[in-house]
Write a protein that holds these residues in place. Structure first.
Motif, PDB file in Angstrom:
ATOM      1  N   ASP A  29     -45.170  60.073 -43.681  1.00 47.65           N
ATOM      2  CA  ASP A  29     -45.399  61.520 -43.553  1.00 47.65           C
ATOM      3  C   ASP A  29     -46.684  61.858 -44.289  1.00 47.65           C
ATOM      4  OD1 ASP A  29     -45.218  64.206 -43.158  1.00 47.65           O
ATOM      5  OD2 ASP A  29     -43.637  64.554 -44.633  1.00 47.65           O
ATOM      6  N   THR A  30     -47.799  61.734 -43.586  1.00 52.17           N
ATOM      7  CA  THR A  30     -49.092  61.902 -44.234  1.00 52.17           C
ATOM      8  C   THR A  30     -50.106  62.385 -43.199  1.00 52.17           C
ATOM      9  OG1 THR A  30     -50.759  60.778 -45.598  1.00 52.17           O
ATOM     10  CG2 THR A  30     -49.816  59.511 -43.793  1.00 52.17           C
ATOM     11  N   ARG A  31     -51.312  62.610 -43.641  1.00 47.95           N
ATOM     12  CA  ARG A  31     -52.439  62.947 -42.774  1.00 47.95           C
ATOM     13  C   ARG A  31     -53.550  61.934 -43.021  1.00 47.95           C
ATOM     14  NH1 ARG A  31     -49.434  65.784 -40.366  1.00 47.95           N
ATOM     15  NH2 ARG A  31     -49.546  68.050 -40.020  1.00 47.95           N
ATOM     16  N   LEU A  32     -54.301  61.637 -41.976  1.00 48.12           N
ATOM     17  CA  LEU A  32     -55.464  60.782 -42.145  1.00 48.12           C
ATOM     18  C   LEU A  32     -56.517  61.521 -42.977  1.00 48.12           C
ATOM     19  CD1 LEU A  32     -55.857  59.289 -38.548  1.00 48.12           C
ATOM     20  CD2 LEU A  32     -54.729  58.260 -40.522  1.00 48.12           C
ATOM     21  N   ILE A  63     -60.480  61.548 -44.963  1.00 44.77           N
ATOM     22  CA  ILE A  63     -61.845  61.051 -44.840  1.00 44.77           C
ATOM     23  C   ILE A  63     -62.378  60.785 -46.236  1.00 44.77           C
ATOM     24  CG2 ILE A  63     -64.181  61.495 -44.006  1.00 44.77           C
ATOM     25  CD1 ILE A  63     -62.173  61.243 -41.774  1.00 44.77           C
ATOM     26  N   LEU A  64     -62.852  59.571 -46.462  1.00 45.87           N
ATOM     27  CA  LEU A  64     -63.450  59.203 -47.738  1.00 45.87           C
ATOM     28  C   LEU A  64     -64.731  58.425 -47.453  1.00 45.87           C
ATOM     29  CD1 LEU A  64     -63.186  59.082 -50.845  1.00 45.87           C
ATOM     30  CD2 LEU A  64     -61.947  56.922 -50.564  1.00 45.87           C
ATOM     31  N   ASN A  65     -65.836  58.919 -47.996  1.00 46.49           N
ATOM     32  CA  ASN A  65     -67.141  58.292 -47.750  1.00 46.49           C
ATOM     33  C   ASN A  65     -67.415  58.143 -46.246  1.00 46.49           C
ATOM     34  OD1 ASN A  65     -67.584  58.010 -50.550  1.00 46.49           O
ATOM     35  ND2 ASN A  65     -66.484  56.063 -50.578  1.00 46.49           N
ATOM     36  N   GLN A  66     -67.078  59.198 -45.515  1.00 45.94           N
ATOM     37  CA  GLN A  66     -67.309  59.280 -44.071  1.00 45.94           C
ATOM     38  C   GLN A  66     -66.508  58.239 -43.284  1.00 45.94           C
ATOM     39  OE1 GLN A  66     -71.660  59.106 -43.837  1.00 45.94           O
ATOM     40  NE2 GLN A  66     -71.713  61.337 -43.734  1.00 45.94           N
ATOM     41  N   ARG A  67     -65.444  57.725 -43.866  1.00 48.88           N
ATOM     42  CA  ARG A  67     -64.584  56.761 -43.175  1.00 48.88           C
ATOM     43  C   ARG A  67     -63.157  57.286 -43.156  1.00 48.88           C
ATOM     44  NH1 ARG A  67     -66.686  53.153 -40.183  1.00 48.88           N
ATOM     45  NH2 ARG A  67     -65.309  51.447 -40.776  1.00 48.88           N
ATOM     46  N   ILE A  68     -62.462  57.097 -42.034  1.00 51.60           N
ATOM     47  CA  ILE A  68     -61.061  57.486 -41.926  1.00 51.60           C
ATOM     48  C   ILE A  68     -60.211  56.520 -42.750  1.00 51.60           C
ATOM     49  CG2 ILE A  68     -59.101  57.748 -40.342  1.00 51.60           C
ATOM     50  CD1 ILE A  68     -61.174  58.301 -38.119  1.00 51.60           C
ATOM     51  N   GLN A  69     -59.341  57.078 -43.573  1.00 52.84           N
ATOM     52  CA  GLN A  69     -58.442  56.268 -44.382  1.00 52.84           C
ATOM     53  C   GLN A  69     -57.081  56.188 -43.679  1.00 52.84           C
ATOM     54  OE1 GLN A  69     -59.822  54.788 -47.280  1.00 52.84           O
ATOM     55  NE2 GLN A  69     -61.561  55.709 -46.189  1.00 52.84           N
ATOM     56  N   PRO A  70     -56.664  54.992 -43.264  1.00 53.46           N
ATOM     57  CA  PRO A  70     -55.402  54.888 -42.520  1.00 53.46           C
ATOM     58  C   PRO A  70     -54.204  55.141 -43.421  1.00 53.46           C
ATOM     59  CG  PRO A  70     -56.231  52.709 -43.058  1.00 53.46           C
ATOM     60  CD  PRO A  70     -57.290  53.681 -43.489  1.00 53.46           C
ATOM     61  N   ALA A  71     -53.085  55.477 -42.815  1.00 54.64           N
ATOM     62  CA  ALA A  71     -51.824  55.485 -43.550  1.00 54.64           C
ATOM     63  C   ALA A  71     -51.454  54.031 -43.864  1.00 54.64           C
ATOM     64  CB  ALA A  71     -50.729  56.131 -42.709  1.00 54.64           C
ATOM     65  N   ILE A  72     -50.793  53.817 -44.972  1.00 49.84           N
ATOM     66  CA  ILE A  72     -50.378  52.467 -45.365  1.00 49.84           C
ATOM     67  C   ILE A  72     -48.857  52.438 -45.439  1.00 49.84           C
ATOM     68  CG2 ILE A  72     -50.551  50.622 -47.060  1.00 49.84           C
ATOM     69  CD1 ILE A  72     -53.209  51.239 -45.743  1.00 49.84           C
ATOM     70  N   SER A  73     -48.260  51.504 -44.719  1.00 50.44           N
ATOM     71  CA  SER A  73     -46.801  51.343 -44.734  1.00 50.44           C
ATOM     72  C   SER A  73     -46.474  49.866 -44.882  1.00 50.44           C
ATOM     73  CB  SER A  73     -46.191  51.889 -43.445  1.00 50.44           C
ATOM     74  OG  SER A  73     -44.795  51.668 -43.401  1.00 50.44           O
ATOM     75  N   GLY A  74     -45.855  49.511 -45.987  1.00 50.74           N
ATOM     76  CA  GLY A  74     -45.520  48.111 -46.214  1.00 50.74           C
ATOM     77  C   GLY A  74     -46.732  47.209 -46.249  1.00 50.74           C
ATOM     78  N   GLY A  75     -47.851  47.734 -46.714  1.00 46.60           N
ATOM     79  CA  GLY A  75     -49.087  46.952 -46.759  1.00 46.60           C
ATOM     80  C   GLY A  75     -49.827  46.885 -45.439  1.00 46.60           C
ATOM     81  N   ILE A  76     -49.357  47.597 -44.423  1.00 47.02           N
ATOM     82  CA  ILE A  76     -49.982  47.585 -43.094  1.00 47.02           C
ATOM     83  C   ILE A  76     -50.745  48.892 -42.887  1.00 47.02           C
ATOM     84  CG2 ILE A  76     -49.568  47.515 -40.604  1.00 47.02           C
ATOM     85  CD1 ILE A  76     -46.973  45.985 -41.221  1.00 47.02           C
ATOM     86  N   VAL A 114     -52.085  51.792 -40.778  1.00 44.43           N
ATOM     87  CA  VAL A 114     -51.606  52.340 -39.506  1.00 44.43           C
ATOM     88  C   VAL A 114     -52.456  53.555 -39.134  1.00 44.43           C
ATOM     89  CG1 VAL A 114     -49.626  53.257 -38.241  1.00 44.43           C
ATOM     90  CG2 VAL A 114     -49.259  51.627 -40.113  1.00 44.43           C
ATOM     91  N   VAL A 115     -52.925  53.584 -37.890  1.00 42.64           N
ATOM     92  CA  VAL A 115     -53.691  54.728 -37.400  1.00 42.64           C
ATOM     93  C   VAL A 115     -53.022  55.247 -36.131  1.00 42.64           C
ATOM     94  CG1 VAL A 115     -55.866  55.459 -36.340  1.00 42.64           C
ATOM     95  CG2 VAL A 115     -55.891  54.096 -38.419  1.00 42.64           C
ATOM     96  N   SER A 116     -52.851  56.564 -36.085  1.00 46.27           N
ATOM     97  CA  SER A 116     -52.201  57.213 -34.958  1.00 46.27           C
ATOM     98  C   SER A 116     -52.646  58.667 -34.917  1.00 46.27           C
ATOM     99  CB  SER A 116     -50.674  57.130 -35.120  1.00 46.27           C
ATOM    100  OG  SER A 116     -50.003  57.960 -34.187  1.00 46.27           O
ATOM    101  N   THR A 117     -52.740  59.221 -33.719  1.00 47.58           N
ATOM    102  CA  THR A 117     -53.027  60.655 -33.628  1.00 47.58           C
ATOM    103  C   THR A 117     -51.879  61.476 -34.214  1.00 47.58           C
ATOM    104  OG1 THR A 117     -52.114  60.698 -31.370  1.00 47.58           O
ATOM    105  CG2 THR A 117     -54.505  60.458 -31.591  1.00 47.58           C
ATOM    106  N   GLY A 118     -50.719  60.857 -34.380  1.00 48.77           N
ATOM    107  CA  GLY A 118     -49.601  61.550 -34.995  1.00 48.77           C
ATOM    108  C   GLY A 118     -49.849  61.932 -36.434  1.00 48.77           C
ATOM    109  N   PHE A 119     -50.856  61.314 -37.053  1.00 45.69           N
ATOM    110  CA  PHE A 119     -51.220  61.653 -38.429  1.00 45.69           C
ATOM    111  C   PHE A 119     -52.261  62.770 -38.492  1.00 45.69           C
ATOM    112  CE2 PHE A 119     -50.162  57.001 -39.080  1.00 45.69           C
ATOM    113  CZ  PHE A 119     -48.926  57.258 -39.669  1.00 45.69           C
ATOM    114  N   LEU A 120     -52.626  63.317 -37.336  1.00 42.93           N
ATOM    115  CA  LEU A 120     -53.648  64.363 -37.301  1.00 42.93           C
ATOM    116  C   LEU A 120     -53.070  65.767 -37.296  1.00 42.93           C
ATOM    117  CD1 LEU A 120     -56.104  62.839 -34.652  1.00 42.93           C
ATOM    118  CD2 LEU A 120     -56.270  62.707 -37.152  1.00 42.93           C
ATOM    119  N   ALA A 121     -51.817  65.899 -36.863  1.00 38.10           N
ATOM    120  CA  ALA A 121     -51.227  67.236 -36.722  1.00 38.10           C
ATOM    121  C   ALA A 121     -49.714  67.127 -36.812  1.00 38.10           C
ATOM    122  CB  ALA A 121     -51.648  67.868 -35.395  1.00 38.10           C
ATOM    123  N   ASP A 122     -49.034  68.262 -36.697  1.00 44.07           N
ATOM    124  CA  ASP A 122     -47.572  68.270 -36.739  1.00 44.07           C
ATOM    125  C   ASP A 122     -46.996  67.501 -35.552  1.00 44.07           C
ATOM    126  OD1 ASP A 122     -47.672  69.820 -39.015  1.00 44.07           O
ATOM    127  OD2 ASP A 122     -47.462  71.728 -37.936  1.00 44.07           O
TER     128      ASP A 122
END
Length: 254
Positions: free
Chosen positions: A58-61, A63-76, A78-86
């Motif tokens: 339950d997070t949002r992507l 931006i750090l140093n002009q780079r997208i920071q992925p969600a991290i789950s179990g060391g993996i 993860v990138v998804s448009t689901g992290f952009l909005a409700d």
């Protein structure tokens, strides 16, 4: 991520929604991670994302140093448009918008070092699927189906698309192939059809892994992951061994 540093990809496809493809994709990421590979998970179903729910993130992507920071789950990562909005936000995208979003979400993300990227493909054979085929170097695909003949019709379209792109099929996963009673261990087939067997006749060199509905299996592991049984079925079926071998062979060939 610079294109010359792009990791090799594993596609998880079905052609039809509702067969458990995204769940198998997540289990594939977790199983490869357990084998010691640096694995990323990319939810390419841009308009119908499920990764946030599956990974319990339950997070949002950010931006750090002009780079997208992925969600991290179990060391993996993860990138998804689901992290952009409700969760109920609609993504009404098509054509160039889909391709642009796909390219940006992958190449502008700070993935860290990756050996393999597991890509959860959206169902169908349309614009997004073609964009994924153009964007990534795939070493193998995993086809997910149920036994039902209706699933087979759609899965064969995806299979044809992959074959025309010269992508090898590592395994066929027939989900919900049987049901097992937790009390007496009696098994039966809850859905009519032989889709997995028919696909293996078309793909004799691919593994067929039949995953039952097993309410007696241990569903949650020590880390709270709810797909422990599925990961074990895929592992026992040889999927992770095959994908690790393909990864090693690809490295040796370069």
């Amino acid at each position: 991520m610079p294109e010359e540093q792009s990791p090799k990809a594993v596609y998880v496809c079905s052609g039809k929604g509702g067969v458990g493809k995204s769940t198998v994709a997540k289990a594939t990421s977790r199983g490869l991670k357990a084998r010691g590979l640096n694995v990323g998970h990319f939810d390419a179903d841009l308009t119908g994302p499920s990764a946030p729910t599956l990974f319990g993130a339950d997070t949002r992507l950010r931006i750090l140093n002009q780079r997208i920071q992925p969600a991290i789950s179990g060391g993996i990562p993860v990138v998804s448009t689901g992290f952009l909005a409700d969760a109920d936000h609609p993504y009404i995208w098509h054509g160039p918008l889909l391709r642009g979003a796909l390219h940006q979400l992958f190449h502008d993300t700070d993935w860290g070092p990756l050996d393999l990227l597991v890509i959860d493909m959206p169902p169908g054979t349309g614009e997004t699927q073609l964009a994924v085929l153009d964007e990534f170097h795939c070493i193998a695909a995993v086809i997910v189906t149920t036994p039902h003949e209706l699933a087979l019709v759609d899965v064969r379209r995806s299979l044809r698309m992959l074959q025309e792109a010269d992508i090898p099929i590592a395994a066929i996963v027939e989900n919900m192939a049987a049901a097992t009673c937790p009390r007496c261990s009696h098994s039966w087939q809850p859905f009519p059809g032989t889709a997995g067997d028919q696909l293996q006749q078309l793909l004799p060199d691919s593994r067929l892994i039949k995953v039952p509905i097993d309410s007696g299996a241990s569903a949650i592991d020590g880390q709270g992951n709810g797909d422990a049984a599925l990961v074990q079925y895929l592992d026992d079926g040889g999927l992770f061994t095959d994908l690790c071998t393909l990864h090693t062979n690809t490295l040796q060939a370069t």
